[in-house]
Design an enzyme around this catalytic site. Structure first.
Site, PDB file in Angstrom:
ATOM      1  N   SER A   8      88.495  46.433  20.596  1.00 55.70           N
ATOM      2  CA  SER A   8      89.885  45.726  20.311  1.00 55.70           C
ATOM      3  C   SER A   8      90.121  46.020  19.161  1.00 55.70           C
ATOM      4  O   SER A   8      89.308  45.603  17.958  1.00 55.70           O
ATOM      5  CB  SER A   8      89.786  44.270  20.619  1.00 55.70           C
ATOM      6  OG  SER A   8      90.784  43.467  20.047  1.00 55.70           O
ATOM      7  N   HIS A  33      91.636  48.803  23.416  1.00 54.51           N
ATOM      8  CA  HIS A  33      91.988  47.462  23.970  1.00 54.51           C
ATOM      9  C   HIS A  33      93.005  47.167  22.652  1.00 54.51           C
ATOM     10  O   HIS A  33      92.753  46.713  21.667  1.00 54.51           O
ATOM     11  CB  HIS A  33      90.947  46.609  24.245  1.00 54.51           C
ATOM     12  CG  HIS A  33      91.201  45.137  24.583  1.00 54.51           C
ATOM     13  ND1 HIS A  33      91.563  44.906  26.088  1.00 54.51           N
ATOM     14  CD2 HIS A  33      91.700  43.878  24.017  1.00 54.51           C
ATOM     15  CE1 HIS A  33      92.070  43.857  26.266  1.00 54.51           C
ATOM     16  NE2 HIS A  33      91.827  43.191  25.083  1.00 54.51           N
ATOM     17  N   ASP A  35      95.744  43.951  21.691  1.00 53.33           N
ATOM     18  CA  ASP A  35      96.047  42.418  22.033  1.00 53.33           C
ATOM     19  C   ASP A  35      97.381  42.276  21.460  1.00 53.33           C
ATOM     20  O   ASP A  35      97.732  42.251  20.370  1.00 53.33           O
ATOM     21  CB  ASP A  35      95.276  41.528  21.371  1.00 53.33           C
ATOM     22  CG  ASP A  35      93.729  41.752  21.758  1.00 53.33           C
ATOM     23  OD1 ASP A  35      93.513  41.360  23.155  1.00 53.33           O
ATOM     24  OD2 ASP A  35      92.608  42.208  21.317  1.00 53.33           O
ATOM     25  N   MET A  37     100.394  39.766  20.973  1.00 49.89           N
ATOM     26  CA  MET A  37     100.502  38.254  20.952  1.00 49.89           C
ATOM     27  C   MET A  37     101.983  37.952  20.536  1.00 49.89           C
ATOM     28  O   MET A  37     102.421  38.520  19.539  1.00 49.89           O
ATOM     29  CB  MET A  37      99.507  37.546  20.126  1.00 49.89           C
ATOM     30  CG  MET A  37      97.998  38.057  20.692  1.00 49.89           C
ATOM     31  SD  MET A  37      96.796  36.978  19.613  1.00 49.89           S
ATOM     32  CE  MET A  37      95.018  37.932  20.259  1.00 49.89           C
ATOM     33  N   HIS A  66      96.993  44.345  26.459  1.00 50.82           N
ATOM     34  CA  HIS A  66      96.460  42.976  27.047  1.00 50.82           C
ATOM     35  C   HIS A  66      97.789  41.981  26.535  1.00 50.82           C
ATOM     36  O   HIS A  66      97.745  41.614  25.242  1.00 50.82           O
ATOM     37  CB  HIS A  66      95.014  42.299  26.419  1.00 50.82           C
ATOM     38  CG  HIS A  66      94.833  40.923  26.704  1.00 50.82           C
ATOM     39  ND1 HIS A  66      93.548  40.286  26.196  1.00 50.82           N
ATOM     40  CD2 HIS A  66      95.276  40.240  27.511  1.00 50.82           C
ATOM     41  CE1 HIS A  66      93.770  39.040  26.574  1.00 50.82           C
ATOM     42  NE2 HIS A  66      94.521  39.025  27.489  1.00 50.82           N
ATOM     43  N   MET A  68      99.461  38.606  25.787  1.00 49.23           N
ATOM     44  CA  MET A  68      99.477  37.354  25.767  1.00 49.23           C
ATOM     45  C   MET A  68     100.823  36.813  25.232  1.00 49.23           C
ATOM     46  O   MET A  68     100.915  36.394  24.177  1.00 49.23           O
ATOM     47  CB  MET A  68      98.294  36.931  24.848  1.00 49.23           C
ATOM     48  CG  MET A  68      96.830  37.272  25.461  1.00 49.23           C
ATOM     49  SD  MET A  68      95.808  37.347  24.172  1.00 49.23           S
ATOM     50  CE  MET A  68      95.829  39.226  23.631  1.00 49.23           C
ATOM     51  N   MET A 137      88.855  36.329  30.524  1.00 51.73           N
ATOM     52  CA  MET A 137      88.825  35.871  29.151  1.00 51.73           C
ATOM     53  C   MET A 137      87.515  34.619  28.898  1.00 51.73           C
ATOM     54  O   MET A 137      87.418  33.844  29.679  1.00 51.73           O
ATOM     55  CB  MET A 137      90.005  35.032  28.491  1.00 51.73           C
ATOM     56  CG  MET A 137      91.285  35.820  28.590  1.00 51.73           C
ATOM     57  SD  MET A 137      90.991  37.116  27.521  1.00 51.73           S
ATOM     58  CE  MET A 137      90.550  36.442  26.021  1.00 51.73           C
ATOM     59  N   ASP A 171      86.518  39.728  28.079  1.00 56.24           N
ATOM     60  CA  ASP A 171      87.033  39.660  26.611  1.00 56.24           C
ATOM     61  C   ASP A 171      86.873  38.426  26.032  1.00 56.24           C
ATOM     62  O   ASP A 171      87.338  37.612  26.563  1.00 56.24           O
ATOM     63  CB  ASP A 171      88.333  40.170  26.894  1.00 56.24           C
ATOM     64  CG  ASP A 171      89.158  40.506  25.589  1.00 56.24           C
ATOM     65  OD1 ASP A 171      88.503  40.208  24.518  1.00 56.24           O
ATOM     66  OD2 ASP A 171      90.416  40.370  25.657  1.00 56.24           O
TER      67      ASP A 171
END
Ligand code: DX5
Ligand code: ZN
Length: 209
Positions: A8, A33, A35, A37, A66, A68, A137, A171
């Protein structure tokens, strides 16, 4: 079972991201990966499609976004147009899953469903047939460097018993010792941020595998 490692970049040095991505690549990373957000679905803000687009230019590693974010359907196509290989959204956002799944199919990008530690596995029943991967998660999403929640990892055999045959990604809070246990439980893709960047990257990726 696959034996993949997906670092990540949340733990990378964002002032020199290309350099860190190259290091990951030459240290044996399988997937990058990322993230995403929005400060709403989770209490942190990271990066969006603009940055992912530039990351795409500097690496040929498969990219896993990913999401979120509360409104994935609004941004899904923006991410897919970039040419990423994996995209996941959260099961906690039930209503937009079908729509996002259809968009992902058009782009031939692997479609993942992520599940938070406190969310029950029965919620996944209806997505088992459409998900290419399930992202379990093992921390509360939002930040890297948190402690691994072991109970959440026990969802792996439960999901397999539900008849799910696709990929399982795990993760949050994973180090070498934990990764070994997760592989034994049947995890295919291990995501790791702080463990990789706090150690010798090549050695850490090898240990996670
Ligand atoms: C948390 C993110 C994770 C995180 C992993 O919300 O989804 O991908 O960056 O970092 P570590 O391995 O430090 O928990
Ligand atoms: Zn993540």
């Amino acid at each position: 079972m696959k034996n993949l490692v997906a670092p990540s970049i949340l733990s990378a040095d964002f002032s020199n991201l290309e350099n860190d991505i190259n290091k990951l690549k030459y240290s044996g990373a399988d997937i990058l990966h990322i993230d995403v957000m929005d400060g709403h679905f989770v209490p942190n803000i990271t990066i969006g499609p603009v940055v992912v687009k530039d990351i795409r230019k500097v690496t040929d590693l498969p990219i896993d976004c990913h999401l979120m974010i509360t409104n994935p359907e609004r941004y899904f196509e923006d991410f897919l147009e970039i040419g990423i290989q994996y995209i996941s959204m959260h099961i906690e956002l039930n209503r937009s899953i079908k729509k996002c799944y259809e968009i992902a199919r058009r782009y031939k990008t692997k479609f993942g469903i992520a599940i938070n530690p406190e969310t029950k596995t029965d919620k996944l029943k209806w997505v088992i047939d459409i998900a290419d991967y399930i992202l379990i998660m093992t921390v509360h999403p939002g930040f890297s460097g948190q402690a691994f929640i072991k109970e959440a990892s026990l969802k792996i055999p439960v999901i397999r018993n539900m008849g799910y045959n696709g990929l399982i990604e795990v993760d949050g809070g994973i180090n070498a010792e934990i990764a070994k246990e997760l592989r034994e439980l049947g995890a295919d893709i291990i995501v790791s941020g702080s463990y990789i960047f706090r150690n010798n990257i090549k050695e850490a990726i090898k240990m996670l595998r």
